[in-house]
Design a protein around this motif. Structure first.
Motif, PDB file in Angstrom:
ATOM      1  N   MET A 270     -33.812 -10.244  44.912  1.00  0.00           N
ATOM      2  CA  MET A 270     -32.831  -9.408  45.594  1.00  0.00           C
ATOM      3  C   MET A 270     -31.428  -9.522  44.996  1.00  0.00           C
ATOM      4  SD  MET A 270     -34.108  -9.804  49.563  1.00  0.00           S
ATOM      5  CE  MET A 270     -32.913  -8.604  50.144  1.00  0.00           C
ATOM      6  N   LEU A 271     -31.279 -10.326  43.926  1.00  0.00           N
ATOM      7  CA  LEU A 271     -29.995 -10.329  43.235  1.00  0.00           C
ATOM      8  C   LEU A 271     -29.701  -8.969  42.614  1.00  0.00           C
ATOM      9  CD1 LEU A 271     -29.921 -13.815  41.463  1.00  0.00           C
ATOM     10  CD2 LEU A 271     -28.586 -13.059  43.419  1.00  0.00           C
ATOM     11  N   ARG A 272     -30.774  -8.243  42.323  1.00  0.00           N
ATOM     12  CA  ARG A 272     -30.588  -6.878  41.825  1.00  0.00           C
ATOM     13  C   ARG A 272     -30.659  -5.906  42.994  1.00  0.00           C
ATOM     14  NH1 ARG A 272     -30.054  -5.796  36.784  1.00  0.00           N
ATOM     15  NH2 ARG A 272     -30.642  -7.350  35.227  1.00  0.00           N
ATOM     16  N   PRO A 273     -29.877  -4.846  42.963  1.00  0.00           N
ATOM     17  CA  PRO A 273     -29.957  -3.853  44.045  1.00  0.00           C
ATOM     18  C   PRO A 273     -31.271  -3.079  43.973  1.00  0.00           C
ATOM     19  CG  PRO A 273     -28.481  -3.093  42.305  1.00  0.00           C
ATOM     20  CD  PRO A 273     -28.835  -4.521  41.978  1.00  0.00           C
ATOM     21  N   LYS A 274     -31.637  -2.499  45.100  1.00  0.00           N
ATOM     22  CA  LYS A 274     -32.886  -1.728  45.179  1.00  0.00           C
ATOM     23  C   LYS A 274     -32.881  -0.575  44.189  1.00  0.00           C
ATOM     24  CE  LYS A 274     -35.658   0.958  48.467  1.00  0.00           C
ATOM     25  NZ  LYS A 274     -35.710   1.512  49.837  1.00  0.00           N
ATOM     26  N   THR A 275     -31.711  -0.008  43.926  1.00  0.00           N
ATOM     27  CA  THR A 275     -31.638   1.137  43.009  1.00  0.00           C
ATOM     28  C   THR A 275     -32.091   0.767  41.603  1.00  0.00           C
ATOM     29  OG1 THR A 275     -29.292   0.596  42.648  1.00  0.00           O
ATOM     30  CG2 THR A 275     -29.810   2.310  44.280  1.00  0.00           C
ATOM     31  N   ASP A 276     -31.870  -0.486  41.192  1.00  0.00           N
ATOM     32  CA  ASP A 276     -32.333  -0.914  39.868  1.00  0.00           C
ATOM     33  C   ASP A 276     -33.859  -0.824  39.785  1.00  0.00           C
ATOM     34  OD1 ASP A 276     -29.742  -1.377  39.281  1.00  0.00           O
ATOM     35  OD2 ASP A 276     -29.982  -3.468  38.681  1.00  0.00           O
ATOM     36  N   TYR A 277     -34.539  -1.344  40.808  1.00  0.00           N
ATOM     37  CA  TYR A 277     -36.000  -1.315  40.801  1.00  0.00           C
ATOM     38  C   TYR A 277     -36.523   0.115  40.907  1.00  0.00           C
ATOM     39  CZ  TYR A 277     -35.597  -6.345  41.455  1.00  0.00           C
ATOM     40  OH  TYR A 277     -35.299  -7.673  41.284  1.00  0.00           O
ATOM     41  N   GLU A 278     -35.813   0.958  41.658  1.00  0.00           N
ATOM     42  CA  GLU A 278     -36.229   2.360  41.748  1.00  0.00           C
ATOM     43  C   GLU A 278     -36.090   3.055  40.397  1.00  0.00           C
ATOM     44  OE1 GLU A 278     -33.663   3.733  44.828  1.00  0.00           O
ATOM     45  OE2 GLU A 278     -35.077   3.227  46.444  1.00  0.00           O
ATOM     46  N   ARG A 279     -35.013   2.724  39.677  1.00  0.00           N
ATOM     47  CA  ARG A 279     -34.817   3.313  38.348  1.00  0.00           C
ATOM     48  C   ARG A 279     -35.910   2.848  37.375  1.00  0.00           C
ATOM     49  NH1 ARG A 279     -29.942   2.346  38.103  1.00  0.00           N
ATOM     50  NH2 ARG A 279     -29.995   0.319  37.087  1.00  0.00           N
ATOM     51  N   ILE A 280     -36.287   1.567  37.459  1.00  0.00           N
ATOM     52  CA  ILE A 280     -37.353   1.035  36.597  1.00  0.00           C
ATOM     53  C   ILE A 280     -38.676   1.720  36.924  1.00  0.00           C
ATOM     54  CG2 ILE A 280     -38.672  -1.040  36.027  1.00  0.00           C
ATOM     55  CD1 ILE A 280     -36.082  -2.634  36.648  1.00  0.00           C
ATOM     56  N   ARG A 281     -38.981   1.867  38.222  1.00  0.00           N
ATOM     57  CA  ARG A 281     -40.230   2.522  38.621  1.00  0.00           C
ATOM     58  C   ARG A 281     -40.253   3.977  38.163  1.00  0.00           C
ATOM     59  NH1 ARG A 281     -41.434   3.247  44.905  1.00  0.00           N
ATOM     60  NH2 ARG A 281     -39.595   4.578  44.614  1.00  0.00           N
ATOM     61  N   LYS A 282     -39.118   4.660  38.290  1.00  0.00           N
ATOM     62  CA  LYS A 282     -39.034   6.064  37.863  1.00  0.00           C
ATOM     63  C   LYS A 282     -39.307   6.183  36.358  1.00  0.00           C
ATOM     64  CE  LYS A 282     -35.937  10.080  38.157  1.00  0.00           C
ATOM     65  NZ  LYS A 282     -35.947  10.476  36.735  1.00  0.00           N
ATOM     66  N   TRP A 283     -38.735   5.262  35.575  1.00  0.00           N
ATOM     67  CA  TRP A 283     -38.988   5.303  34.130  1.00  0.00           C
ATOM     68  C   TRP A 283     -40.477   5.074  33.846  1.00  0.00           C
ATOM     69  CZ3 TRP A 283     -40.878   1.255  31.112  1.00  0.00           C
ATOM     70  CH2 TRP A 283     -41.015   1.573  29.759  1.00  0.00           C
ATOM     71  N   LEU A 284     -41.082   4.108  34.529  1.00  0.00           N
ATOM     72  CA  LEU A 284     -42.498   3.816  34.285  1.00  0.00           C
ATOM     73  C   LEU A 284     -43.378   5.023  34.635  1.00  0.00           C
ATOM     74  CD1 LEU A 284     -42.932   0.145  35.546  1.00  0.00           C
ATOM     75  CD2 LEU A 284     -43.510   1.014  33.281  1.00  0.00           C
ATOM     76  N   MET A 285     -43.046   5.735  35.700  1.00  0.00           N
ATOM     77  CA  MET A 285     -43.847   6.872  36.120  1.00  0.00           C
ATOM     78  C   MET A 285     -43.666   8.081  35.201  1.00  0.00           C
ATOM     79  SD  MET A 285     -45.530   5.800  38.737  1.00  0.00           S
ATOM     80  CE  MET A 285     -46.141   7.319  39.430  1.00  0.00           C
ATOM     81  N   GLU A 286     -42.487   8.218  34.591  1.00  0.00           N
ATOM     82  CA  GLU A 286     -42.177   9.430  33.838  1.00  0.00           C
ATOM     83  C   GLU A 286     -42.204   9.250  32.333  1.00  0.00           C
ATOM     84  OE1 GLU A 286     -38.396  10.733  35.250  1.00  0.00           O
ATOM     85  OE2 GLU A 286     -39.129  11.218  37.278  1.00  0.00           O
ATOM     86  N   THR A 287     -42.266   8.004  31.836  1.00  0.00           N
ATOM     87  CA  THR A 287     -42.193   7.807  30.389  1.00  0.00           C
ATOM     88  C   THR A 287     -43.377   8.448  29.676  1.00  0.00           C
ATOM     89  OG1 THR A 287     -42.059   6.166  28.622  1.00  0.00           O
ATOM     90  CG2 THR A 287     -43.392   5.581  30.540  1.00  0.00           C
ATOM     91  N   GLU A 288     -43.110   8.973  28.484  1.00  0.00           N
ATOM     92  CA  GLU A 288     -44.165   9.550  27.651  1.00  0.00           C
ATOM     93  C   GLU A 288     -44.730   8.523  26.673  1.00  0.00           C
ATOM     94  OE1 GLU A 288     -42.594  13.010  25.800  1.00  0.00           O
ATOM     95  OE2 GLU A 288     -42.315  14.113  27.670  1.00  0.00           O
ATOM     96  N   LEU A 289     -44.237   7.295  26.735  1.00  0.00           N
ATOM     97  CA  LEU A 289     -44.776   6.256  25.864  1.00  0.00           C
ATOM     98  C   LEU A 289     -46.204   5.908  26.291  1.00  0.00           C
ATOM     99  CD1 LEU A 289     -41.696   3.847  25.680  1.00  0.00           C
ATOM    100  CD2 LEU A 289     -42.569   5.297  23.835  1.00  0.00           C
ATOM    101  N   PRO A 290     -47.045   5.519  25.332  1.00  0.00           N
ATOM    102  CA  PRO A 290     -48.402   5.076  25.702  1.00  0.00           C
ATOM    103  C   PRO A 290     -48.329   3.845  26.608  1.00  0.00           C
ATOM    104  CG  PRO A 290     -48.213   5.440  23.324  1.00  0.00           C
ATOM    105  CD  PRO A 290     -46.826   5.510  23.877  1.00  0.00           C
ATOM    106  N   ASP A 291     -49.392   3.645  27.403  1.00  0.00           N
ATOM    107  CA  ASP A 291     -49.404   2.541  28.358  1.00  0.00           C
ATOM    108  C   ASP A 291     -49.245   1.188  27.670  1.00  0.00           C
ATOM    109  OD1 ASP A 291     -49.708   4.358  30.323  1.00  0.00           O
ATOM    110  OD2 ASP A 291     -51.819   3.964  30.724  1.00  0.00           O
ATOM    111  N   ASP A 292     -49.874   1.020  26.480  1.00  0.00           N
ATOM    112  CA  ASP A 292     -49.790  -0.292  25.838  1.00  0.00           C
ATOM    113  C   ASP A 292     -48.372  -0.592  25.352  1.00  0.00           C
ATOM    114  OD1 ASP A 292     -49.925   1.709  23.955  1.00  0.00           O
ATOM    115  OD2 ASP A 292     -51.082   0.554  22.499  1.00  0.00           O
ATOM    116  N   ILE A 293     -47.586   0.460  25.080  1.00  0.00           N
ATOM    117  CA  ILE A 293     -46.201   0.241  24.652  1.00  0.00           C
ATOM    118  C   ILE A 293     -45.293   0.036  25.864  1.00  0.00           C
ATOM    119  CG2 ILE A 293     -44.268   1.168  23.335  1.00  0.00           C
ATOM    120  CD1 ILE A 293     -46.754   0.443  21.688  1.00  0.00           C
ATOM    121  N   SER A 294     -45.389   0.913  26.880  1.00  0.00           N
ATOM    122  CA  SER A 294     -44.540   0.746  28.069  1.00  0.00           C
ATOM    123  C   SER A 294     -44.850  -0.572  28.768  1.00  0.00           C
ATOM    124  CB  SER A 294     -44.743   1.923  29.026  1.00  0.00           C
ATOM    125  OG  SER A 294     -46.097   2.006  29.453  1.00  0.00           O
ATOM    126  N   GLY A 295     -46.138  -0.954  28.800  1.00  0.00           N
ATOM    127  CA  GLY A 295     -46.501  -2.229  29.420  1.00  0.00           C
ATOM    128  C   GLY A 295     -45.942  -3.414  28.658  1.00  0.00           C
TER     129      GLY A 295
END
Length: 461
Positions: free
Chosen positions: A362-387
């Motif tokens: 919780m040292l990071r705000p919730k918006t940081d995690y939401e931004r990370i999740r949004k990138w993971l859901m929308e990225t066009e990178l292959p799964d092995d690279i984004s992972g």
């Protein structure tokens, strides 16, 4: 009257007065014109015939060329050529994008240097008051050595006067840690390594919460020992990736005090060897995790440490997935952490296996995690690279330095209570071996092993 004259006389007068010469001249001119027109027609007809023969020859030539082209056409080769050109197009577009990003970074750096130059110009050759005082203080090298010694670090030199060895002493515990300085590693790496060695030995952690009105001002403080009663009553959550066919009952059977959070990722890697995972988690020292806020569950440096990625200066080494991850890391970092400088080096033990406290998360705000999740859901990178990018991003998300590689011996002792092991900085004997292949042999570790890099039963006893 005319009709009254003699007809013969009239006829004679008519013959005498009739002039046919103009008509004969007109007929002669018409005949000449007809002759000229015939000649002109013949010439024109001859020119048209010549042009027609020429066009006929051209038509025959073009028909032959067309036939040859059709016969020599290879659809497969043409398709391969199109694919190659498309690949080259995307490569050039990517290079152009990266150059544009680098240009913007250099422009910003140039502006900062200009501002610094202006500041120095105002100060003059002698500098400001603070600079003059610092210059009058001890020699910089001596001052550094004093600071090192005050932190329990002695630095030795070789015969040529080069610093080749550092000795880290923990007077409270009586420990001594010797580090051989290899020039192939950067100063940044060794500074980070020394700091981590001290923090893990002394039980120091970062308090990364920014002070009011400031940005990311860090302090270092001794954390008090966690209250054992509160710790025992605290909830313990276990996050595990699984596939539909996995049997995850081992979590409830062997880790009854933990609340399981199993998510299905059929396209990825499953929950793996339950008994082995339960053994690791059961040894976890929760007091140490509570004190540090974050602790990796892998202590061996291979793979991932001391430095896995060079985002600002990619190198053409290692597996293709590592190189592709390195190329994409800087862009993703700017997306996930806007306004934060991209680190030159990134290193951490692999596999995204770690323990963290609620407070650390919780040292990071919730918006940081939401931004990370949004990138993971929308990225066009292959799964092995984004992972893989996330694999080397978690320790940064948890407020640790980009290179976070605690010495293996300190990690095993601090995190799992396995102290007194025979270790180098990167590994401890009889604790971990990196197999050649990731597939776990049937029945391992009780049986199997002995090939593909997997040790035989009893290798760690």
């Amino acid at each position: 009257m005319l009709l009254e004259e003699d007809p013969a006389t009239l006829i004679h007068h008519t013959i005498t007065n009739f002039n046919i010469q103009p008509d004969k001249a007109a007929l002669s001119r018409i005949n000449d014109s007809l002759s000229s027109l015939q000649q002109s027609r013949d010439l024109r007809f001859q020119e048209v015939e010549n042009s027609l023969r020429k066009l006929s020859r051209q038509l025959n030539t073009l028909n032959a060329q067309h036939k040859e082209t059709v016969e020599s056409h290879d659809p497969a080769r043409q398709a391969a050529s199109i694919v190659e050109l498309d690949t080259e197009k995307f490569r050039i577009a990517k290079a152009a994008s990266e150059l544009e990003i680098e240009s913007e970074r250099l422009e910003a750096e140039l502006e900062a240097l200009k501002a610094r130059q202006a500041e120095l110009d105002e100060q003059g050759l002698e500098g400001d008051e603070l600079t003059r005082r610092e210059r009058e203080a001890d020699d910089a090298t001596i001052l550094r050595l004093k600071i090192y010694r005050s932190l329990g670090i002695d630095v030795d030199t070789d015969e040529a006067g080069n610093y080749n060895k550092a000795i880290i002493r923990n007077r409270r515990k009586g420990d001594v840690h010797v580090v051989n300085i290899d020039p192939k590693f950067s100063r940044f790496f060794y500074a980070n390594y020394f700091w981590q060695a001290m923090t893990w030995s002394w039980g120091l952690v970062f308090d990364t919460r920014p002070a009011p009105g400031s940005h990311a001002i860090s302090s270092i403080q001794h954390q008090p020992e966690p209250d054992s009663k509160k710790l025992a009553a605290a909830s313990k959550e276990l996050v595990v990736a699984s596939v539909t066919s996995d049997n995850t009952s081992w979590i409830q059977e062997q880790l009854s005090g933990w609340t399981p959070n199993v998510y299905i990722a059929d396209a990825g890697v499953g929950a793996g060897d339950g008994e082995n995972g339960a053994s690791i988690i059961s040894k976890l020292r929760l007091q140490s995790v509570s004190k540090a806020g974050y602790a990796p569950l892998r202590c061996s440096w291979v793979p991932g440490c001391p430095v896995e990625l060079h985002p600002l200066n990619p190198i053409d080494e290692g597996p293709i997935v590592r190189k592709q991850t390195e190329l994409a890391f800087a862009t993703v970092f700017r997306t996930i952490f806007p306004g934060t400088e991209v680190p030159a080096e990134v290193g951490a033990t692999c596999s995204s296996q770690f323990a963290a406290t609620r407070e650390q998360v919780m040292l990071r705000p919730k918006t940081d995690y939401e931004r990370i999740r949004k990138w993971l859901m929308e990225t066009e990178l292959p799964d092995d690279i984004s992972g893989r990018i996330m694999e080397y991003m978690w320790h940064i998300i948890m407020q640790k330095k980009p290179v976070y590689c605690p010495p293996a011996g300190e990690c095993y002792c601090f995190t799992f209570g396995l102290c007194g092991l025979k270790c180098t900085a990167a590994r401890c004997e009889k604790q971990y071996i990196l197999p050649t292949y990731a597939a776990v042999p049937d029945g391992w570790p009780e049986k199997g092993g002995g090939k593909d890099g997997w040790p035989t039963p009893g290798w760690n006893t």
